[in-house]
Design an enzyme around this catalytic site. Structure first.
Site, mmCIF file in Angstrom:
data_model
loop_
_atom_site.group_PDB
_atom_site.id
_atom_site.type_symbol
_atom_site.label_atom_id
_atom_site.label_comp_id
_atom_site.label_asym_id
_atom_site.label_seq_id
_atom_site.Cartn_x
_atom_site.Cartn_y
_atom_site.Cartn_z
ATOM 1 N N LEU A 475 -6.327 14.116 29.368
ATOM 2 C CA LEU A 475 -5.379 13.127 29.855
ATOM 3 C C LEU A 475 -4.173 13.838 30.485
ATOM 4 O O LEU A 475 -3.173 14.095 29.806
ATOM 5 C CB LEU A 475 -4.946 12.241 28.667
ATOM 6 C CG LEU A 475 -4.382 10.862 28.957
ATOM 7 C CD1 LEU A 475 -4.184 10.109 27.657
ATOM 8 C CD2 LEU A 475 -3.131 10.871 29.766
ATOM 9 N N GLU A 477 -2.686 14.004 34.584
ATOM 10 C CA GLU A 477 -2.937 13.756 36.007
ATOM 11 C C GLU A 477 -2.732 15.018 36.847
ATOM 12 O O GLU A 477 -3.419 15.236 37.846
ATOM 13 C CB GLU A 477 -2.036 12.624 36.527
ATOM 14 C CG GLU A 477 -2.424 11.239 36.038
ATOM 15 C CD GLU A 477 -2.080 10.978 34.579
ATOM 16 O OE1 GLU A 477 -1.251 11.720 34.005
ATOM 17 O OE2 GLU A 477 -2.649 10.033 33.989
ATOM 18 N N GLN A 499 -5.844 6.837 36.915
ATOM 19 C CA GLN A 499 -6.115 5.547 36.282
ATOM 20 C C GLN A 499 -5.197 4.422 36.760
ATOM 21 O O GLN A 499 -5.635 3.292 36.916
ATOM 22 C CB GLN A 499 -6.006 5.719 34.760
ATOM 23 C CG GLN A 499 -6.773 4.718 33.973
ATOM 24 C CD GLN A 499 -7.007 5.220 32.545
ATOM 25 O OE1 GLN A 499 -6.065 5.414 31.791
ATOM 26 N NE2 GLN A 499 -8.257 5.436 32.191
ATOM 27 N N TYR A 503 0.950 6.332 37.145
ATOM 28 C CA TYR A 503 0.717 7.630 36.519
ATOM 29 C C TYR A 503 0.320 8.699 37.528
ATOM 30 O O TYR A 503 0.076 9.843 37.157
ATOM 31 C CB TYR A 503 -0.338 7.493 35.413
ATOM 32 C CG TYR A 503 0.007 6.390 34.449
ATOM 33 C CD1 TYR A 503 1.324 6.242 33.995
ATOM 34 C CD2 TYR A 503 -0.924 5.454 34.040
ATOM 35 C CE1 TYR A 503 1.676 5.206 33.150
ATOM 36 C CE2 TYR A 503 -0.574 4.420 33.191
ATOM 37 C CZ TYR A 503 0.725 4.297 32.756
ATOM 38 O OH TYR A 503 1.080 3.272 31.922
ATOM 39 N N HIS A 548 1.242 -0.949 34.712
ATOM 40 C CA HIS A 548 -0.110 -1.310 35.148
ATOM 41 C C HIS A 548 -0.067 -2.142 36.420
ATOM 42 O O HIS A 548 -1.098 -2.592 36.918
ATOM 43 C CB HIS A 548 -0.838 -2.051 34.027
ATOM 44 C CG HIS A 548 -0.923 -1.227 32.782
ATOM 45 N ND1 HIS A 548 -0.122 -1.440 31.687
ATOM 46 C CD2 HIS A 548 -1.669 -0.136 32.503
ATOM 47 C CE1 HIS A 548 -0.396 -0.523 30.764
ATOM 48 N NE2 HIS A 548 -1.315 0.282 31.237
#
Ligand SMILES: Cc1ncc(C[n+]2csc(CCOP(=O)(O)OP(=O)(O)O)c2C)c(N)n1
Ligand SMILES: [Mg+2]
Length: 758
Positions: A475, A477, A499, A503, A548
């Site tokens: 995890l 980036e 994702q 991010y 998100h």
């Protein structure tokens, strides 16, 4: 520190430390008192008793050190004459030549800016190359510079596998690790690798740089890989001179910090003493090559002549301290070895020293007469190569029928034979197609494998193509994009996933500073093609909150050379992915595919159940031309709505209501490609219509709507009624309040209605 018993002579108190270091060498020779002289060793005998270094090896390494030193000294002199444009030197670090000697020229190298010694030595590995002239052309920013074509003073060489690095410290560590992993991956995939399968990746950096988050990313990931007993043959070389510009590294920090790291094997080498350091460096290189484990080589260096030519250390450091540092000059130690071994006399060494000086100055003069870059077109030539015909041919190439059939599970299951589907499914199908078409393609990221991604967009790929081509990463980036660069360096085709757009931002430099700049800074000699998929934008009903639903992609919009695509519907997405993979394969381009999460599952357009946003899957020979927008109602002229992503179905709904309600005819232009922005298509359609509405779900400041507005004004269309419905300059809140900050159907309709009345 100098004691009162050793007063500092007046000549050593000067401002020009380069001159003083130069003189130190000459004085050292003059003052050298030889021990009773033994015979000089044979070429293949140890240079000094007990050393792992032969006399021949020493002579070459020492020459590489001297070349590096004289390039530095020359840069300081010629900078003031505007003949050289870069003065960050390698003085004190010349011992890194040992690494070049002990590695192969096919071991990809990502180098610290103090790598003059390394480069001079690596040049020996191929016949007919000239480290002095090549470096001189680079220092002089000549168009003939073989590394960058005069675009940057970088250590780089295509034949020597030295990939040019930017000035951002530590940013090269993730891609070096990525390249190490790629060496192994290529072997497992039986992908024809351009380098031997037991190659290692070499990556050097300074002691201060080792603290950077981007460096830590690479160390951590290397350990994470080795912990699982997987290979990661990367040699991290920390060139420890004890300081970063003016900030001292706490004494002992590098050794204490890295000596006992799990799964990062620590080696120390004396980079100030060739006779002693050579065996130590050899141990590290051999360990890395044979065990395929991440290896941390702590190379002791020193920093002579300041951080750069502009750094007058004497203004902020005591003279005693400076003189003490200068006494650790590795060239004095090499001179001592040369004299003690009997390979040189003081006179012959002085002559050798001066001959190399003369050679460096002659090269600098010759380089100064070579052409510089004089046009903007030449500056930009390698930035964004684009061969439209070849791209069209490649994007529409569908000669992989058998592999397709296997990937989809038979003729009847080919996606173009299925009923119309939504965006997520079509991206998934297009990824299956890309993986079938390109055996070198890899899909990786967080959760992309068995789970198939947070939104199931990569579902089934792992099963269809296996672990080696579809895999979860750790995890991080920055690391994901570093891996992508590494795979690309070895000719694989990375399709990494980030994702969520929010991010991406913590890893932005890996695209902005690194991946997108490689073609530019290497004069298009190196390419790291990739298609980065990023899920993003707002309007999600299932998963709220800013992170998100991040709608800001301004950080991508101004990356030179990058291609940014944003589909609003499935068939476009499939065809755009074909174009992007072709751009990668043919022209080496780096692109981002921004996938609107809220449209992944959208099926309807005007009313629930109408299936208006489902489209047939385009057969594999269909692709899009880069920059080409989709036009709805091309004959309508009352109003043009320019949009992309979530804005497109909103615009279409408004268009229908306006047509139904007031008979207005609205043309909708889906940009599809946000970078480069197709200003002429925008102008052409705007010119044909009476009014223009821009629907931009990004933020008011710096989103693409500003670019559209500029395109209109620059095309002389600023006099038309134009309006913009755009996201607010804020983060996105949770729940229903999110919709307050984004353009809504109601706002689009209202703005369009107002324009039509104008
Ligand atoms: C990310 C980043 N931050 C700051 C800088 C400015 N900078 C250039 S070199 C340097 C110090 C590096 O020191 P070290 O890693 O010890 O290498 P050295 O110059 O001592 O060899 C700094 C702060 C940079 N190039 N990149
Ligand atoms: Mg340092």
């Amino acid at each position: 520190m100098s004691s009162p018993a050793h007063p500092i002579p007046a000549r050593m108190r000067g401002l020009n430390r380069a001159e003083i270091c130069d003189q130190n060498f000459v004085e050292f020779l003059a003052a050298f008192e030889p021990a009773p002289r033994q015979q000089a060793p044979d070429a293949d005998a140890p240079v000094l008793p007990g050393s792992a270094l032969t006399a021949r090896g020493f002579l070459e390494l020492f020459e590489s050190q001297l070349i590096s030193r004289h390039l530095d000294l020359r840069a300081r002199v010629l900078r003031v004459q505007n003949k050289v444009f870069y003065t960050i030197g390698s003085s004190g670090h010349e011992g890194n030549a040992m690494i070049a000697r002990l590695a192969r020229h096919t071991d990809p190298a990502f180098l610290h800016y103090r790598s003059g010694g390394f480069m001079a030595e690596r040049f020996r590995k191929l016949p007919g190359m000239d480290p002095v002239m090549d470096s001189a052309l680079s220092f002089a920013a000549s168009q003939d510079d073989p590394a960058s074509g005069g675009r940057h003073k970088v250590w780089g060489s295509k034949p020597l596998w030295v990939l040019p690095q930017t000035s951002t410290i530590a940013s090269h560590l993730p891609k070096a690790l990525g390249t190490a992993v790629a060496i192994e991956q290529a072997r497992r995939l039986r992908h024809p690798s351009p380098i031997p399968e037991d190659s290692i990746a070499i990556c050097s950096f300074g002691d201060a740089s080792s603290n950077h988050a981007t460096a830590q990313t690479a160390f951590n990931a290397a350990q994470w890989i080795a912990y699982q007993k997987l290979p990661a043959p990367v040699l991290f070389v920390c060139e420890d001179n004890g300081i970063g510009i003016s900030v001292k590294t706490p004494p002992g920090w590098i050794g204490e910090r890295y000596r006992a790291c799990r799964d990062l094997d620590y080696y120390y080498a004396d980079g100030l003493d060739l006779a002693r350091g050579y065996g130590q460096v050899a141990a590290a290189v051999e360990h890395c090559r044979h065990t395929r484990r991440p290896t941390f080589l702590h190379l002791q260096t020193t920093r002579i002549m300041g951080h750069a030519g502009t750094d007058f250390e004497i203004e902020w450091r005591s003279i005693e301290e400076l003189v003490a540092v200068e006494r650790t000059d590795p060239l004095l130690r090499s001179a001592a070895i040369a004299l003690e071994s009997g390979l040189f006399t003081p006179d012959s060494l002085r002559a050798h020293y001066e001959a190399i000086r003369t050679r460096c100055f002659a090269a600098a003069d010759a380089a100064d007469r070579r052409p510089k870059i004089t046009t903007l077109a030449e500056v930009m030539r390698p930035l964004a190569p684009y061969t439209p015909d070849a791209i069209a041919a490649e994007a529409g190439r569908a000669d992989y029928g058998d592999r397709r059939m296997a990937a989809f599970g038979g003729e009847d299951r080919l996606p173009e034979r299925q009923p119309p589907r939504h965006l997520a499914i079509q991206i998934n199908q297009a990824l299956h197609d890309a993986m079938a078409k390109y055996p070198q393609a890899l899909v990786f990221g967080e959760d992309v494998a068995q789970k198939g991604g947070v939104y199931t967009v990569t579902k089934g790929l792992h099963k269809a193509f296996g672990n080696r081509r579809v895999f979860n990463t750790l995890l991080d980036e920055t690391l994901i994009l570093g891996l992508a660069q590494g795979y690309a360096n070895l000719g694989l085709l990375p399709i990494p996933e980030i994702q969520y757009l929010a991010y991406f931002h913590n890893a932005c430099d890996q695209l902005r500073g690194e991946a997108a700049s490689l073609q530019f800074f290497s004069n298009d000699q190196f390419r790291n093609p990739m298609v980065v998929r990023i899920a993003g934008l707002g309007y999600q009903r299932g998963f709220g909150g800013h992170f998100h639903n991040d709608n800001s992609f301004a950080a991508l919009r101004d990356i030179p050379g990058l291609v940014l695509g944003c589909p609003s519907r499935g068939d476009d997405a499939a065809m755009m992915l074909r174009t992007l993979t072709a751009l990668a394969v043919v022209d080496g381009r780096v692109s981002v595919f921004l996938e609107p999460i809220a449209l992944y599952m959208a099926k309807d357009l005007h009313a629930p159940g109408d299936g208006g946003w489902l489209f047939p899957y385009p057969p594999p020979d269909q692709a899009l031309v880069l920059g080409e927008p989709r036009i709805y109602e091309p004959d309508a002229t009352d109003l043009l709505i320019v949009s992309y992503g979530n804005g497109v179905p909103m615009a279409l709904r408004a268009a229908k209501q306006l047509a139904d309600g007031q008979g207005a005819r609205v043309r909708v232009l889906d940009l599809r490609w946000l970078l480069p922005l197709n200003a002429s298509a925008i102008a052409e359609h705007a010119r044909a219509c009476d009014r223009v509405l821009i629907v931009d779900e990004g933020r008011r400041s710096a989103s693409v709507g500003e670019g559209v507005m500029t395109a209109l004004v620059e095309a002389g269309l600023g006099g038309k009624p134009v309006a913009r419905v755009v996201g607010a300059d804020t983060y996105t809140p949770l729940a229903g309040a999110a919709f307050l900050v984004l353009p809504s159907d109601g706002e689009v309709l209202a703005a369009a209605t107002a324009l039509l009345r104008a």
